[in-house]
Design a protein around this motif. Structure first.
Motif, PDB file in Angstrom:
ATOM      1  N   UNK A 140      -6.393  11.677   1.589  1.00 39.55           N
ATOM      2  CA  UNK A 140      -6.585  10.225   1.587  1.00 39.55           C
ATOM      3  C   UNK A 140      -7.129   9.738   2.921  1.00 39.55           C
ATOM      4  N   UNK A 141      -7.507  10.669   3.788  1.00 37.22           N
ATOM      5  CA  UNK A 141      -8.034  10.320   5.099  1.00 37.22           C
ATOM      6  C   UNK A 141      -9.466   9.816   5.012  1.00 37.22           C
ATOM      7  N   UNK A 142      -9.962   9.356   6.135  1.00 38.44           N
ATOM      8  CA  UNK A 142     -11.334   8.866   6.216  1.00 38.44           C
ATOM      9  C   UNK A 142     -12.000   9.426   7.475  1.00 38.44           C
ATOM     10  N   UNK A 143     -12.843  10.449   7.344  1.00 44.03           N
ATOM     11  CA  UNK A 143     -13.239  11.022   6.058  1.00 44.03           C
ATOM     12  C   UNK A 143     -12.260  12.105   5.618  1.00 44.03           C
ATOM     13  N   UNK A 144     -12.178  12.342   4.337  1.00 44.39           N
ATOM     14  CA  UNK A 144     -11.397  13.460   3.824  1.00 44.39           C
ATOM     15  C   UNK A 144     -12.337  14.636   3.608  1.00 44.39           C
ATOM     16  N   UNK A 163     -10.228  11.113 -10.614  1.00 43.02           N
ATOM     17  CA  UNK A 163     -10.222   9.902  -9.789  1.00 43.02           C
ATOM     18  C   UNK A 163     -10.638  10.122  -8.343  1.00 43.02           C
ATOM     19  N   UNK A 164     -10.427  11.330  -7.801  1.00 43.90           N
ATOM     20  CA  UNK A 164     -10.764  11.548  -6.393  1.00 43.90           C
ATOM     21  C   UNK A 164     -12.235  11.929  -6.273  1.00 43.90           C
ATOM     22  N   UNK A 165     -13.015  11.168  -5.510  1.00 47.06           N
ATOM     23  CA  UNK A 165     -14.457  11.431  -5.445  1.00 47.06           C
ATOM     24  C   UNK A 165     -14.848  12.703  -4.693  1.00 47.06           C
ATOM     25  N   UNK A 166     -13.923  13.267  -3.920  1.00 51.61           N
ATOM     26  CA  UNK A 166     -14.276  14.434  -3.107  1.00 51.61           C
ATOM     27  C   UNK A 166     -13.471  15.687  -3.500  1.00 51.61           C
ATOM     28  N   UNK A 167     -12.969  15.691  -4.726  1.00 52.22           N
ATOM     29  CA  UNK A 167     -12.234  16.853  -5.233  1.00 52.22           C
ATOM     30  C   UNK A 167     -12.863  17.301  -6.549  1.00 52.22           C
TER      31      UNK A 167
END
Length: 270
Positions: free
Chosen positions: A147-151, A186-190
């Motif tokens: 949930x970090x930025x960026x992950x 739902x997670x855009x980077x997984x």
């Protein structure tokens, strides 16, 4: 340092700094010469970031060394028992821009629910209550990276056996697989891929591994075990694991197919 002795990796790092100083360059001047950021040059000289083959190729060219430092990386550093930039799994994950995670037996730690993780740590009664709670808190804390930025970009390959095993009881595993579906949708980077049980033998069944790619494009592998873990950064080892990854990915369902399978499995546990 390892066992009181200077490692080849530490020697290489120190010699890079000495060579720069002998040339009379600042870190900023070297950075311009090799087309890297000053922060990268600083991280290399502090032993916080391993010098990549490309970095050393450019360094050798800028200082006209005849390829000396590239040869040191290729021929001497692999002889070390412990390299100066070893960081541990937690730091590798925190510093990675991309993670490739293969698991044939369990759900990857970053994607485990609390109840599932507790069941994993409590299995067999090998750990006392305090150790279970400590490991559980660390695992849940580590998941904040997603949930970090960026992950980091996370791609995981999971064998179907991992979601068919009744870890923690039917409700726990049902909730766990449902959680995987939510993350995957739902997670855009997984991105999640499941290798179906209909697949025959394939190289990934040899054991789990993590390939972490830093923001500078450098790969490090991590192999977990009951008594810790092993970091690998030898080119030959990394090449082999990349091949295992590619072959395993070829056996896996697409993300859409994997999500449908996970939905079916979650329903079967309910």
């Amino acid at each position: 340092m390892a066992g009181g002795q200077t490692t080849a990796a530490a020697f290489l790092v120190a010699e890079l700094r000495r060579a720069r100083i002998r040339r009379g360059w600042s870190q900023e001047e070297l950075a311009r010469a090799v087309n890297y950021s000053p922060s990268m040059v600083s991280a290399v000289e502090l032993g916080q970031q391993p010098p990549t083959p490309k970095y050393l190729e450019l360094f050798d060219g800028a200082l006209d060394t005849g390829g000396l430092y590239t040869r040191m990386l290729t021929n001497l550093v692999p002889l070390d028992r412990a390299q100066s930039w070893r960081r541990g799994a937690k730091a590798l994950v925190e510093q990675a821009a991309k993670l490739r995670w293969y698991e044939p037996l369990y759900v990857p730690g970053l994607l485990q629910t609390q109840d599932y993780a507790r069941a994993v740590f409590e299995s067999g009664g090998l750990l006392d209550h305090t150790e279970v709670e400590c490991r559980l808190a660390e695992r849940i804390d580590n998941q904040a990276i997603l949930s970090g930025d960026p992950s980091p970009y996370l791609m995981a390959i999971i064998d179907e056996a991992a979601i068919r095993r009744c870890v923690g009881g039917r409700k726990v595993i049902a909730d766990q697989v449902s959680h995987l579906v939510r993350v995957a949708t739902e997670h855009p980077r997984v991105r999640l891929h499941v290798v179906p049980q209909t697949a025959a033998e394939y190289p990934g069944l040899g054991g789990p591994f993590l390939l972490a790619t830093s923001r500078e494009g450098n790969d490090v592998a991590f192999l977990a075990s009951h008594i810790g873990g092993q970091e690998l950064d030898r080119p030959a080892d990394l090449d082999l694991l990349r091949q295992v990854w590619e072959v395993s990915l070829g056996e896996a369902y697409t993300p859409t197919q994997s999500i449908e399978l996970m939905r079916e499995v979650a329903e079967s546990w309910s």
